[in-house]
Design a protein around this motif. Structure first.
Motif, PDB file in Angstrom:
ATOM      1  N   ASP A   1      31.280  12.699  -0.427  1.00 18.78           N
ATOM      2  CA  ASP A   1      31.196  12.696  -1.885  1.00 18.78           C
ATOM      3  C   ASP A   1      32.134  13.688  -2.315  1.00 18.78           C
ATOM      4  O   ASP A   1      32.453  14.816  -1.786  1.00 18.78           O
ATOM      5  CB  ASP A   1      29.874  13.242  -2.254  1.00 18.78           C
ATOM      6  CG  ASP A   1      29.573  13.060  -3.546  1.00 18.78           C
ATOM      7  OD1 ASP A   1      29.644  11.767  -4.237  1.00 18.78           O
ATOM      8  OD2 ASP A   1      29.698  13.711  -4.495  1.00 18.78           O
ATOM      9  N   ARG A   2      32.906  13.419  -3.473  1.00 16.79           N
ATOM     10  CA  ARG A   2      33.547  14.092  -4.281  1.00 16.79           C
ATOM     11  C   ARG A   2      33.491  15.463  -4.429  1.00 16.79           C
ATOM     12  O   ARG A   2      34.091  16.504  -4.307  1.00 16.79           O
ATOM     13  CB  ARG A   2      34.212  13.445  -5.577  1.00 16.79           C
ATOM     14  CG  ARG A   2      35.132  14.363  -6.558  1.00 16.79           C
ATOM     15  CD  ARG A   2      35.696  13.340  -7.322  1.00 16.79           C
ATOM     16  NE  ARG A   2      34.691  12.754  -8.509  1.00 16.79           N
ATOM     17  CZ  ARG A   2      34.689  13.301  -9.341  1.00 16.79           C
ATOM     18  NH1 ARG A   2      34.995  14.520  -9.816  1.00 16.79           N
ATOM     19  NH2 ARG A   2      33.655  12.898 -10.200  1.00 16.79           N
TER      20      ARG A   2
ATOM     21  N   THR B   1      35.727  18.858  -3.514  1.00 13.78           N
ATOM     22  CA  THR B   1      36.131  19.699  -4.371  1.00 13.78           C
ATOM     23  C   THR B   1      35.998  21.115  -4.158  1.00 13.78           C
ATOM     24  O   THR B   1      36.718  22.131  -4.349  1.00 13.78           O
ATOM     25  CB  THR B   1      35.383  19.515  -5.903  1.00 13.78           C
ATOM     26  OG1 THR B   1      35.503  17.949  -6.165  1.00 13.78           O
ATOM     27  CG2 THR B   1      35.808  20.425  -6.905  1.00 13.78           C
TER      28      THR B   1
ATOM     29  N   GLU C   1      36.351  11.214  -0.515  1.00 12.44           N
ATOM     30  CA  GLU C   1      36.732  10.514  -1.885  1.00 12.44           C
ATOM     31  C   GLU C   1      36.852  11.680  -2.639  1.00 12.44           C
ATOM     32  O   GLU C   1      36.465  12.807  -2.605  1.00 12.44           O
ATOM     33  CB  GLU C   1      35.587   9.509  -2.283  1.00 12.44           C
ATOM     34  CG  GLU C   1      34.350  10.242  -2.352  1.00 12.44           C
ATOM     35  CD  GLU C   1      33.194   8.876  -2.750  1.00 12.44           C
ATOM     36  OE1 GLU C   1      33.825   7.857  -3.224  1.00 12.44           O
ATOM     37  OE2 GLU C   1      32.287   9.326  -2.967  1.00 12.44           O
ATOM     38  N   GLY C   2      37.676  11.236  -3.760  1.00 15.24           N
ATOM     39  CA  GLY C   2      38.228  12.250  -4.784  1.00 15.24           C
ATOM     40  C   GLY C   2      39.051  13.224  -4.682  1.00 15.24           C
ATOM     41  O   GLY C   2      38.916  14.368  -4.874  1.00 15.24           O
TER      42      GLY C   2
ATOM     43  N   GLU D   1      42.102  15.067  -4.943  1.00 15.33           N
ATOM     44  CA  GLU D   1      42.998  15.324  -6.020  1.00 15.33           C
ATOM     45  C   GLU D   1      44.207  16.322  -5.832  1.00 15.33           C
ATOM     46  O   GLU D   1      45.353  16.204  -6.816  1.00 15.33           O
ATOM     47  CB  GLU D   1      42.277  16.007  -7.294  1.00 15.33           C
ATOM     48  CG  GLU D   1      41.032  15.015  -7.901  1.00 15.33           C
ATOM     49  CD  GLU D   1      40.435  15.721  -9.152  1.00 15.33           C
ATOM     50  OE1 GLU D   1      40.423  16.913  -9.135  1.00 15.33           O
ATOM     51  OE2 GLU D   1      39.762  14.862  -9.549  1.00 15.33           O
TER      52      GLU D   1
ATOM     53  N   GLY E   1      41.872   9.197  -3.449  1.00 20.35           N
ATOM     54  CA  GLY E   1      41.720   9.861  -4.477  1.00 20.35           C
ATOM     55  C   GLY E   1      42.868   9.845  -5.562  1.00 20.35           C
ATOM     56  O   GLY E   1      43.985   9.404  -5.217  1.00 20.35           O
TER      57      GLY E   1
END
Ligand code: C2E
Ligand code: MG
Ligand code: MG
Ligand code: MG
Length: 283
Positions: free
Chosen positions: A203-204, A208, A237-238, A240, A258
């Protein structure tokens, strides 16, 4: 407050609840007519091999732009589509669109490309889900071994026995299964072992965290290790920024998705992006 009202044997709708329900009903009608009028469309976000930095697949994501030009987020309208049952028809249409796009991509030379499609628990529980899946594959000519269905971890938690049976049947069609938003649903490891899944999506939120603190990478690290031990593919995922990508790569995460690599794109933009000279090609 709701509790004390219930205890009294009555349940009063507050004014704000009434507004909320009216808003939901309004959106449900708008979604039904919007779907019929072609306001929904599918965008595709590339998934990357982290070492080679080349695209290996894409996730299909639903979009809704209403006649007056406003975009409504899937986080807002998917629950309404589920609640109203509209997700059955919409979800079938997304799957068929994605399968169709996969076939086009293969014809354009992207022969190793995979296509991931999100599936709602409401679709999954529908008695004709398997028939729907089989006919979507057959009628579009999409090769099942390049199609992946994403189910969420919270959904995996709800009806274990049904899920285990469904996954075994889906396996027979040849498509693979990913657990989306992995790490947020607290499923037990022994349960996970009983599920016939092929991939975990970190999960993002955990991606992060990677750069936020010394212990921030511990969950991502654990999922990567778990995937390795269970023989499952893992995708983050995610992603950045480059730092996140580098840390994930150093932790042994094979795949990522991402904004660093690409945003979800309409098909014409996807083809342009894929044909970019600067992009490494799969071996
Ligand atoms: P998801 O399946 O976990 O999809 C990932 C979400 O993260 C997508 O949001 C994507 O646009 C966004 N994303 C990707 N990379 C980045 C990044 O680097 N940074 C940030 N901040 N976000 C990133 P989106 O498209 O708004 O979709 C939200 C959720 O709606 C999806 O989460 C999925 O649960 C649901 N959804 C979308 N399309 C469908 C569909 O066709 N069917 C069903 N059942 N659900 C869908
Ligand atoms: Mg997803
Ligand atoms: Mg997700
Ligand atoms: Mg999500």
């Amino acid at each position: 407050r709701a509790k004390s009202q219930q205890r009294a044997g009555h349940f009063y709708f507050s004014r704000s609840m009434g507004v909320e329900i009216r808003e939901r009903v309004r959106m449900m009608h708008a979604l039904r007519t919007g779907f019929a009028k072609g306001e929904l469309f599918v965008v595709y976000q590339p998934q990357m091999d982290l070492v080679a930095r080349c695209p290996v697949g894409a996730e299909a994501l639903l979009r809704w732009q209403t006649a007056d030009g406003t975009y409504i987020s899937p986080d807002r309208f998917i629950p309404i589509a589920e609640y109203s049952g509209l997700i059955i028809d919409i979800g079938e249409w997304v799957l068929r669109s994605a399968c169709h796009e996969l076939v086009r991509l293969r014809e354009a030379g992207h022969r190793q490309f995979t296509m991931s499609v999100n599936v709602s628990q409401v679709q999954f529980r529908h008695p004709y889900f398997l028939d729907m899946l089989r006919s979507a594959l057959e009628e579009t000519g999409a090769p099942p071994e390049f199609v992946e269905l994403e189910i969420t971890e919270s959904m995996a938690m709800e009806e274990p026995d049904l899920l285990i049976k469904m996954l075994a049947q889906i396996k027979h069609t040849g498509v693979s299964i990913a657990i989306d938003d992995f790490g947020t649903g607290f499923s037990s490891l022994s349960y996970l072992q009983r599920l016939q899944v092929d991939r975990l999506k970190i999960d993002r939120a955990f991606v992060t965290e990677i750069t936020h603190s010394a212990r921030g990478s511990s969950i991502a690290e654990m999922v990567i290790q778990l995937g390795r031990n269970l023989g499952l593919s893992v995708i983050a995922e995610g992603v950045e920024d480059e730092r996140q990508a580098e840390i994930l790569q150093s932790l042994g995460c094979p795949l990522a998705q991402g904004f660093l690599f690409a945003r979800p794109m309409a098909t014409t933009a996807l083809y342009e992006w894929l044909n970019d000279e600067a992009l490494p090609r799969p071996a």
